[in-house]
Write a protein that holds these residues in place. Sequence first.
Motif, PDB file in Angstrom:
ATOM      1  N   SER A   1       0.746  -1.374   0.160  1.00  0.00           N
ATOM      2  CA  SER A   1      -0.003   0.078   0.138  1.00  0.00           C
ATOM      3  C   SER A   1       0.926   1.124  -0.222  1.00  0.00           C
ATOM      4  O   SER A   1       0.508   2.448  -0.588  1.00  0.00           O
ATOM      5  CB  SER A   1      -0.950  -0.104   1.257  1.00  0.00           C
TER       6      SER A   1
ATOM      7  N   ARG B   1      -3.392   1.700  -4.140  1.00  0.00           N
ATOM      8  CA  ARG B   1      -3.601   0.372  -3.100  1.00  0.00           C
ATOM      9  C   ARG B   1      -4.329   0.774  -1.716  1.00  0.00           C
ATOM     10  O   ARG B   1      -3.229   1.256  -1.013  1.00  0.00           O
ATOM     11  CB  ARG B   1      -2.722  -0.660  -3.086  1.00  0.00           C
ATOM     12  N   GLY B   2      -5.467   0.737  -1.472  1.00  0.00           N
ATOM     13  CA  GLY B   2      -5.795   1.226  -0.098  1.00  0.00           C
ATOM     14  C   GLY B   2      -6.072   2.640   0.048  1.00  0.00           C
ATOM     15  O   GLY B   2      -6.014   3.465  -0.913  1.00  0.00           O
TER      16      GLY B   2
END
Length: 399
Positions: A190, A196-197
Amino acid sequence: MPSGYPHPRSTRRELFDRVCQGAPLIETARQMGVSTTAAWVWWRNAGAMKLLWGGNIERGLAEQGDPDGPGGRGHRLNLDERIAIMRGVDAGLSCAAIAAQIRRDRSTVWREVRRNRNADGDYHARMAHSRAAQKAKRPRGFKLDDPGLCAQIAEWMDQGWSPKLIAEMLAHDYPGDRLARVSHETIYTSLYVQGRGQLRADLHKQLSTRRAARKTQGRTERRDKFNGVLTISQRPAQVEDRAVPGHWEGDLILGARGTSAIGTLVERSTRFTILLHLPTDHTAESVATAMIETMSELPAHLRRTITWDRGSEMARWQDISLQLQTPVYFCDPHSPWQRGSNENTNRLLRFWFEKGTDLRVHTKDDLKRIQDTLNKRPRPTLDLDTPADRLATLLSQAA
């Protein structure tokens, strides 16, 4: 037309082949002279996948997986291999014999037949291939889409916690809730992969290394030589197992161009850390004065030995040993890894003392605050206990 299997297996398989290649089931049945009811029953009894619909016409399995996808050794089975398996099964060959033909392990063939055969027990290559492709498309959820979990991770990282420690603390706090836990690799992903996230974009700067990837460390040649000193091989055996407290490892954290430094001492058993304030320089005299002044506050049973690297700052080691009544041992040349506890602690301390900065800006009160913060942090090596608690226990037992 009866609802059973009045046609031979070859007819059913031909119908399945066409449907797996994208032909509509009803139209295919009519072209082959098969009752549409019988075709539906065959499909249902085979345990086939749900057909795709569009324009009120079922469209087969063409969009449910690539029947001619890549395969070969080290990869998923391809269609040609599944056809060879089907022919082998039809011929009554063993899994080992079929595996030898396609140059696969026999367990691969056994698992393939067991997992992807039809519900009626027949193994059909194209249906097995489409079924395997459909199973492989299952999406995997990404845990760091949870705002609450991301906020907790960010809070700990702002305090200098590593992703590894965060992952272990989450596992400790939520042993029965997998949704509240993540691995340290998920956190690193992440931090370094865009999109991502929900972690903050700048959170990777809170890592102790400040780098986006690990970097191998080369050896640093030292010109100073220590002759006639006690070496690490001469330390008491009790130092190695950490069972007895009072054995310390030390070194300097250097600032920009080596013009400033902070001394660090770590107790091997409790991982308790002491920071030495060196406001003007880090000569041998300054280091000896700071170490004697600070360690004199400890009871005698908690200052049994000191182990240091072979740096010029320890030229007054005899004064230190005499004043503290504590033997000083030295690592082998070019072997700082022999002070593993101190090396790991110095890496953690780089969260506050960045490389390339002037460390003289930190006051004695600053060092005390950072020292206390680190000593109150849970440590995996202490079963998530803190160094401060471990040392407090030792002091209370002595009292």
